[in-house]
Design an enzyme around this catalytic site. Structure first.
Site, short mmCIF file in Angstrom:
data_model
loop_
_atom_site.label_atom_id
_atom_site.label_comp_id
_atom_site.label_asym_id
_atom_site.label_seq_id
_atom_site.Cartn_x
_atom_site.Cartn_y
_atom_site.Cartn_z
N GLU A 37 0.81 -1.21 0.00
CA GLU A 37 0.00 0.00 0.00
C GLU A 37 0.85 1.27 0.00
OE1 GLU A 37 -2.50 -3.36 1.20
OE2 GLU A 37 -0.56 -2.62 1.94
N HIS A 62 -11.41 -5.81 8.13
CA HIS A 62 -12.08 -5.49 6.87
C HIS A 62 -13.38 -4.72 7.09
CE1 HIS A 62 -9.52 -9.01 6.00
NE2 HIS A 62 -9.38 -8.46 4.81
#
Length: 396
Positions: free
Chosen positions: A131, A200
């Site tokens: 990321e 998540h």
């Protein structure tokens, strides 16, 4: 499962379920169906995002030579198929790029489906599971005149990219004296989905709303998702675009066929009311609308519902006007209560509307715990908790 979770949280009369498709259709309040717009079609949020990405890739160019000095702005209108005019082909190439983990395969939620097949692997490509590298690549590409549209697979994984976003992307305009900016868009699915657990399901928007130089945008439905995403891509500053993943296939709206960017920094008043202002963003907007309908039906309380849409910078004028009218404010979001963005809103609006307030502003938010799996319904600020706070605030 996601559809069932949203149904439990927001069974609003303003939300109509479409048969076997398990899709949530946003219907107008006040009774009756609105006449269908002639240049629109029903899309879910995933398809609206996909359509915006197709439009951006189809219309953006990377300019060199004399074009490099021009300020970035909305891409030109789509032209008819055919060769590029000779005077433009000499100095322009396509400049919008989509990249991230698995985007060339359509993405884990299928929002980028069909892009690689149409625009090729040089403009739509996968990245490693890195990321920080994704965000750093976006900053570098923006500095070279490209229009990077990066995807972080879940907003929970924005944290490894924090330094690139906060220390680099957000500072380009300031440290260059306004001569340049890191015009990039970082997309990420955000929020609860019914089964995501603590890695998540998080809502990290408050971290980035603390950073001058960034823009933070959270749509609440397909129509706003398409327009706001196009606006982010066209904007000269770095934008974090958070997509409520529970709405990807459960929320359906009539979305305009035209590729017109919406205005950033503007809230939307979804329901007019006189007794209390309910302020939220993303999927929580549907919970607020459900609570507003219940409050009116059971308690005769007339709620005004405001969808913030852009969190940074947020629409101060619309929110203060609403609170000055109703005299009461309730802010609700999925993120934890302590230091959530709702705290900033309450402090800011209280300072501006203090003499209009008839009760202390209320916050109905997620719990100050890591996001749970089995106890997600207890963690989330559902209709019952919002309704209880509405009644308490109005009766204060």
């Amino acid at each position: 499962m996601a559809a069932a979770a949203l149904r439990r949280r927001a069974g609003a009369p303003a939300l109509r379920w479409l048969g076997g498709s398990a899709a949530l259709h946003t219907a107008p309040e006040g009774g009756g169906e609105a006449a269908a717009a002639p240049a629109a079609r029903p899309l879910n949020l995933c398809s609206a995002v996909n359509e915006a990405l197709h439009a951006a890739l189809d219309g953006n160019e990377k300019c060199t030579g004399e074009g490099a000095a021009r300020a970035r702005g909305p891409w030109p209108a789509r032209r008819a198929p055919g060769p590029e005019p000779a005077h433009r082909a000499a100095r322009c190439t396509r400049r919008a790029l989509v990249f991230g983990e698995d985007v060339a395969f359509g993405g884990v939620f299928r929002c980028t489906a069909g892009l690689a097949e149409r625009f090729g692997g040089r403009r739509v490509f996968n990245t490693p599971l890195n990321e920080s590298g994704i965000a750093g690549l976006a900053v570098g590409l923006a500095s070279q005149g490209y229009v990077p549209i990066a995807e972080i697979q879940f907003a929970d994984y924005l944290h490894p990219a924090f330094d690139q976003l906060v220390s680099e992307a957000a500072k380009v305009r300031f440290r260059s004296g306004g001569t340049s900016a890191a015009g990039l868009t970082l997309r990420a699915p955000v929020g609860a989905v019914g089964h995501g657990g603590h890695y998540h399901s998080q809502s990290p928007e408050a971290f980035y709303c603390h950073v001058p130089g960034l823009k933070v945008v959270v749509p609440s439905g397909p129509k706003s998702a398409k327009g706001l995403l196009l606006a982010c891509i066209a904007d000269p500053d770095p934008c974090i675009f958070l997509e409520p993943k529970i709405l990807y296939r459960t929320c359906v709206e009539d979305v305009p066929l035209c590729d017109e960017p919406a205005a950033l920094g503007r809230a939307a008043v979804l329901r007019q009311g006189r007794d209390i202002t309910l302020l939220g963003w993303g999927a929580q907007v549907h919970v607020l609308r459900a609570a507003a309908a219940t409050a009116e039906a059971q308690h005769g309380i007339d709620c005004e519902v405001v969808d913030l849409q852009t969190l940074l910078p947020y629409d101060v004028a619309t929110v203060t006007s609403s609170v000055a009218k109703t005299g009461r404010l309730l802010v609700s979001h999925e993120a934890p209560l302590t230091a959530g963005f709702g705290a900033e809103l309450v402090a800011s609006i209280t300072a501006r509307c203090f003499l209009h307030l008839q009760a202390p502003p209320a916050r109905v938010c997620g719990a100050d715990t890591p996001f749970p799996l089995a106890f997600e319904p207890l963690y989330l600020p559902g209709v019952e908790r919002v309704l209880e706070a509405i009644v308490a605030t109005v009766r204060f």
